[in-house]
Design a protein around this motif. Structure first.
Motif, PDB file in Angstrom:
ATOM      1  N   ALA A 169       0.837  -1.192   0.000  1.00 30.92           N
ATOM      2  CA  ALA A 169       0.000   0.000   0.000  1.00 30.92           C
ATOM      3  C   ALA A 169       0.874   1.245   0.000  1.00 30.92           C
ATOM      4  O   ALA A 169       1.875   1.302   0.708  1.00 30.92           O
ATOM      5  CB  ALA A 169      -0.905   0.000   1.233  1.00 30.92           C
ATOM      6  N   PRO A 170       0.509   2.229  -0.806  1.00 31.04           N
ATOM      7  CA  PRO A 170       1.265   3.478  -0.796  1.00 31.04           C
ATOM      8  C   PRO A 170       1.232   4.106   0.592  1.00 31.04           C
ATOM      9  O   PRO A 170       0.292   3.905   1.358  1.00 31.04           O
ATOM     10  CB  PRO A 170       0.526   4.362  -1.800  1.00 31.04           C
ATOM     11  CG  PRO A 170      -0.321   3.457  -2.597  1.00 31.04           C
ATOM     12  CD  PRO A 170      -0.586   2.249  -1.752  1.00 31.04           C
ATOM     13  N   ARG A 230      -5.656   7.491   4.785  1.00 25.91           N
ATOM     14  CA  ARG A 230      -6.623   8.196   3.930  1.00 25.91           C
ATOM     15  C   ARG A 230      -7.922   7.412   3.805  1.00 25.91           C
ATOM     16  O   ARG A 230      -9.008   7.993   3.821  1.00 25.91           O
ATOM     17  CB  ARG A 230      -6.022   8.454   2.548  1.00 25.91           C
ATOM     18  CG  ARG A 230      -4.996   9.570   2.536  1.00 25.91           C
ATOM     19  CD  ARG A 230      -4.636  10.007   1.123  1.00 25.91           C
ATOM     20  NE  ARG A 230      -4.290   8.911   0.237  1.00 25.91           N
ATOM     21  CZ  ARG A 230      -3.076   8.388   0.092  1.00 25.91           C
ATOM     22  NH1 ARG A 230      -2.070   8.856   0.801  1.00 25.91           N
ATOM     23  NH2 ARG A 230      -2.853   7.412  -0.765  1.00 25.91           N
ATOM     24  N   LEU A 231      -7.805   6.106   3.683  1.00 20.28           N
ATOM     25  CA  LEU A 231      -8.988   5.263   3.574  1.00 20.28           C
ATOM     26  C   LEU A 231      -9.812   5.331   4.861  1.00 20.28           C
ATOM     27  O   LEU A 231     -11.044   5.468   4.823  1.00 20.28           O
ATOM     28  CB  LEU A 231      -8.585   3.821   3.282  1.00 20.28           C
ATOM     29  CG  LEU A 231      -9.713   2.829   3.060  1.00 20.28           C
ATOM     30  CD1 LEU A 231     -10.539   3.229   1.842  1.00 20.28           C
ATOM     31  CD2 LEU A 231      -9.147   1.433   2.869  1.00 20.28           C
TER      32      LEU A 231
END
Length: 67
Positions: A13-14, A20-21
């Protein structure tokens, strides 16, 4: 004793993606909760915050993902 190995998925994952999610999900939940509360306000309270019944209904009818 057999040796155990751990495999990881080829996807990483970046940076900040999970944060953010999570933030997006909590914002969406808060929007839905606030819109439901707005829907329940009586005319007097709506007038106090400067909204008409139609404006409150329009806002309350928006989907939770729409800001």
């Amino acid at each position: 004793m057999p040796q155990t190995t751990t495999q990881t998925l080829p996807f990483s994952a970046p940076r900040g993606f999970v944060a953010r999610l999570t933030r997006s999900a909590t914002d969406a939940i808060a929007r839905r909760r606030n819109r439901r509360a707005l829907e329940r306000l009586d005319q007097h309270l709506l007038r106090d915050i400067g909204l008409s019944r139609d404006e409150a209904r329009t806002e309350a009818a928006k989907p939770f993902w729409q800001p």
